[in-house]
Design a protein around this motif. Structure first.
Motif, short mmCIF file in Angstrom:
data_model
loop_
_atom_site.label_atom_id
_atom_site.label_comp_id
_atom_site.label_asym_id
_atom_site.label_seq_id
_atom_site.Cartn_x
_atom_site.Cartn_y
_atom_site.Cartn_z
N ASP A 1 -0.64 12.87 0.57
CA ASP A 1 0.27 13.69 -0.39
C ASP A 1 0.30 15.18 -0.05
O ASP A 1 -0.48 16.09 -0.62
CB ASP A 1 -0.45 13.66 -1.88
N HIS B 1 0.78 -1.15 0.16
CA HIS B 1 0.04 0.00 0.00
C HIS B 1 0.87 1.35 0.06
O HIS B 1 0.71 2.29 -0.75
CB HIS B 1 -1.02 -0.10 1.20
N SER C 1 -6.28 7.77 3.92
CA SER C 1 -4.83 7.21 3.60
C SER C 1 -4.13 7.83 2.46
O SER C 1 -4.76 8.95 1.83
CB SER C 1 -5.14 5.65 3.46
N LYS C 2 -3.13 7.46 1.97
CA LYS C 2 -2.19 7.98 0.97
C LYS C 2 -2.27 9.52 0.85
O LYS C 2 -2.66 10.10 0.03
CB LYS C 2 -3.02 7.50 -0.41
N ASN D 1 -5.39 13.53 0.33
CA ASN D 1 -5.48 12.27 0.63
C ASN D 1 -6.62 11.47 0.17
O ASN D 1 -7.39 12.16 -0.79
CB ASN D 1 -5.61 12.23 2.26
N THR D 2 -6.86 10.39 0.30
CA THR D 2 -7.94 9.49 -0.17
C THR D 2 -8.82 8.87 0.74
O THR D 2 -8.20 8.41 1.94
CB THR D 2 -7.20 8.35 -1.01
N THR E 1 3.32 10.43 -4.32
CA THR E 1 3.39 11.76 -3.98
C THR E 1 4.55 12.41 -4.37
O THR E 1 5.62 11.77 -4.94
CB THR E 1 3.47 11.87 -2.33
N GLU F 1 2.30 1.84 -3.56
CA GLU F 1 1.47 2.48 -4.26
C GLU F 1 0.99 3.77 -4.02
O GLU F 1 0.20 4.33 -4.93
CB GLU F 1 -0.04 1.41 -4.27
N THR F 2 1.37 4.42 -2.78
CA THR F 2 1.18 5.79 -2.54
C THR F 2 1.97 6.61 -3.36
O THR F 2 3.01 6.71 -3.49
CB THR F 2 1.26 5.85 -1.07
N ASN G 1 7.64 7.55 3.49
CA ASN G 1 7.10 6.05 2.87
C ASN G 1 8.19 5.14 2.68
O ASN G 1 7.82 3.91 3.01
CB ASN G 1 6.49 6.35 1.65
#
Length: 573
Positions: free
Chosen positions: A532, A308, A529-530, A541-542, A314, A311-312, A323
């Motif tokens: 940026d 995960h 999550s994710k 973010n998501t 930024t 796959e993030t 990360n």
């Protein structure tokens, strides 16, 4: 699930739960390193929707071929009936702006009480698209707006219209079709205040439940809309999106300084959220049985988290380095646990010696994920009556001891040092949004927000010590008569001493303060999550990536969307 009173009773005596110390937990950088967990608001809301089988129906779908128009969903819950109203309007490229100063958006929406009749829909249509420039009534719980993703929306429509599926690799770079720029609630712009919502509507009587539900519904509408447009554009070639790809789409969110003051202005609430998370960790450390099945699940979750993070996407160098460090931490944790995993305490202690703060806190989230029977239900205690009481009979010697014990971190700060008081927080007149000012460059310091708790405690302590030298036997009441301007901070000091964790330990006036930590802390409670970061002041973010869809309601719920992976990667992890 143990009741909260029983859990707290176990905090004393020989079998006390192993709570992490206040100085460790309430450190701002550590709070800013937290990740989503089973106790995050989005996770608990979806769990309730799925287990209670809320009935959510589209009762009005007036969209033109280009997806503009009005949509109304009706939500039947075990406790009531609500409506979610969406207005989709054309937005020209020159009007598109994700900042809070924007005045037009692709979508505007409202969550309201009851069924929406035509006359009330007209009222909403006149005001909801205006957002701050409009005015709604107390039937409205939440007001929000969103803009299309420039990189994904048109692309997905084109793919579906051609009879093809969107490329998962492209979705992984930007995992949403819409991005919210504000989600308003709690009495703003004429809406129902928190007291009304929390006392009369149990379905949304938890912190930010209504706001999180709006984002959940927005995510589902975004999927409906792209399929609608693609179908209208090429009815013969159109294919619906595959379910696993649909679930991988979330909702984007842009978060700036607007939410940072909340963590300071609601100290008892933040204390309770942190306390429940730490209680969950303590229960896992104490009662979490470790067997071969748990070891296998733990290893799989660590692998999923690493994928995960990989796959993030930024563009921020600081976040990229974080990360990469977390991915390395996860590899080290897998190796350490593979050698011998017999004690969560031992692994947690090992992580504190060898892993970054983000790696340590991600380990905590994974540990909570393993034991739903111990963790789920603690979110029932997220609400707390917020009041800061003054104890006028407290002896001043006792007040001094409280400050020295609970606010030792503030007394250690040298506020005379260069840069220690360079920043002030204020609200802009245009949008009433928090901003940062520099004392040496900007005017308006006299209108600053009272967020410098550490400095306020420091000044209070100085004056208290001077007063005690002259009147050592006086009570707090006499001190308040002599120093009335200190009433607010004294009330806070006394009240927070009754909390388990208390205030965030940071000097928010320092020139090197990183507001990102405040944003990250609150967003982790939301469950995003994710991350940026776009600057030190705001972050993308998501939300809800991997979460169930509306069509999943009523089916068996297997809660497995922690740290979601791109379709096709789940088995590999």
């Amino acid at each position: 699930m143990m009741r909260l009173a029983a859990i707290k009773a176990s905090l004393t005596g020989r079998n006390a739960l192993p709570l992490r110390p206040v100085s460790q937990v309430m450190d701002l950088e550590r709070l800013g390193a937290m990740h989503q967990s089973r106790l995050s608001f989005m996770r608990t809301l979806v769990r309730r929707i799925m287990l209670e089988r809320w009935q959510i129906d589209t009762v009005r779908l007036d969209l033109c071929a280009d997806g503009y128009g009005t949509v109304i969903y009706e939500i039947n819950t075990p406790q009531g009936l609500f409506s979610f109203v969406i207005f989709s309007d054309y937005l020209s490229p020159e009007e598109r702006n994700d900042r809070v100063i924007a005045s037009k958006w692709d979508l505007t929406m409202a969550l309201v009480e009851g069924r929406v009749e035509d006359d009330y829909l007209d009222f909403l249509r006149q005001n909801v698209p205006l957002q701050e420039a409009g005015r709604v009534d107390a039937r409205v719980f939440v007001l929000s707006r969103a803009n299309r993703s420039a990189r994904n929306f048109d692309y997905v429509v084109e793919q579906l219209a051609k009879g093809e599926q969107p490329d998962v690799a492209q979705i992984a770079r930007v995992g949403y079709l819409y991005r919210t720029t504000a989600v308003y609630g709690s009495g703003k712009l004429g809406m129902a205040d928190w007291d009304k919502v929390s006392t009369r509507y149990p379905d949304f009587a938890r912190p930010f439940a209504a706001e999180m539900f709006v984002c959940f519904m927005l995510r589902n509408f975004s999927l409906l809309q792209v399929e609608h447009i693609a179908r209208q554009r090429a009815p013969r070639q159109f294919v619906p999106m595959k379910t696993e790809i649909k679930r991988y789409f979330g909702i984007g969110n842009s978060t700036g300084l607007g939410m940072a003051p909340y963590l300071i202005n609601h100290p008892m609430l933040i204390n309770r959220w942190v306390e429940m998370r730490e209680l969950a960790l303590a229960l896992v450390r104490t009662l979490g049985h470790i067997d071969d099945a748990v070891r296998r699940q733990f290893d799989a979750l660590l692998a999923r988290c690493a994928r995960h993070m990989a796959e993030t996407v930024t563009e921020d160098q600081w976040q990229t380095e974080n990360n990469l460090r977390v991915i390395a931490d996860l590899a080290a944790l897998r190796e350490q646990a593979g050698a011998a995993l017999d004690s969560w305490d031992a692994l947690l202690a090992w992580s504190e010696r060898h892993c970054s703060l983000q790696g340590q806190e991600l380990l905590v989230s994974v540990m909570l994920e393993l034991y739903p029977q111990l963790v789920d239900g603690l979110d029932d205690y997220y609400c707390v009556e917020e009041f800061l009481d003054l104890d006028p009979l407290m002896p001043l010697q006792k007040l001094k001891e409280v400050i020295e014990r609970r606010y030792d971190w503030a007394l250690k700060i040298d506020f005379s040092e260069e840069g220690a008081r360079d920043i002030f927080w204020y609200r802009s007149e245009e949008k009433m949004e928090p901003r940062l000012g520099q004392c040496a460059l900007d005017s308006g310091k006299e209108k600053q927000m009272a967020l410098g708790v550490g400095y306020a405690v420091f000044k209070c302590y100085e004056q208290l010590c001077e007063y005690i030298e002259e009147q050592p036997e006086h009570t707090t009441a006499r001190f308040m008569v002599a120093r009335p301007k200190l009433r607010g901070i004294v009330r806070r000091i006394q009240s927070m001493d009754r909390c388990v964790y208390g205030d965030i330990q940071a000097n928010l006036l320092a020139k090197d303060i990183l507001p990102m930590h405040l944003l990250r802390a609150k967003l982790s409670f939301f469950g995003v999550s994710k991350f940026d970061p776009r600057s030190r002041l705001w972050v993308r973010n998501t939300m809800y990536q991997g979460a169930p869809l509306l069509e999943d309601i009523g089916k068996t719920y297997n809660e497995d969307w922690f740290m979601p992976l791109a379709p096709g990667q789940q088995g590999e992890a």
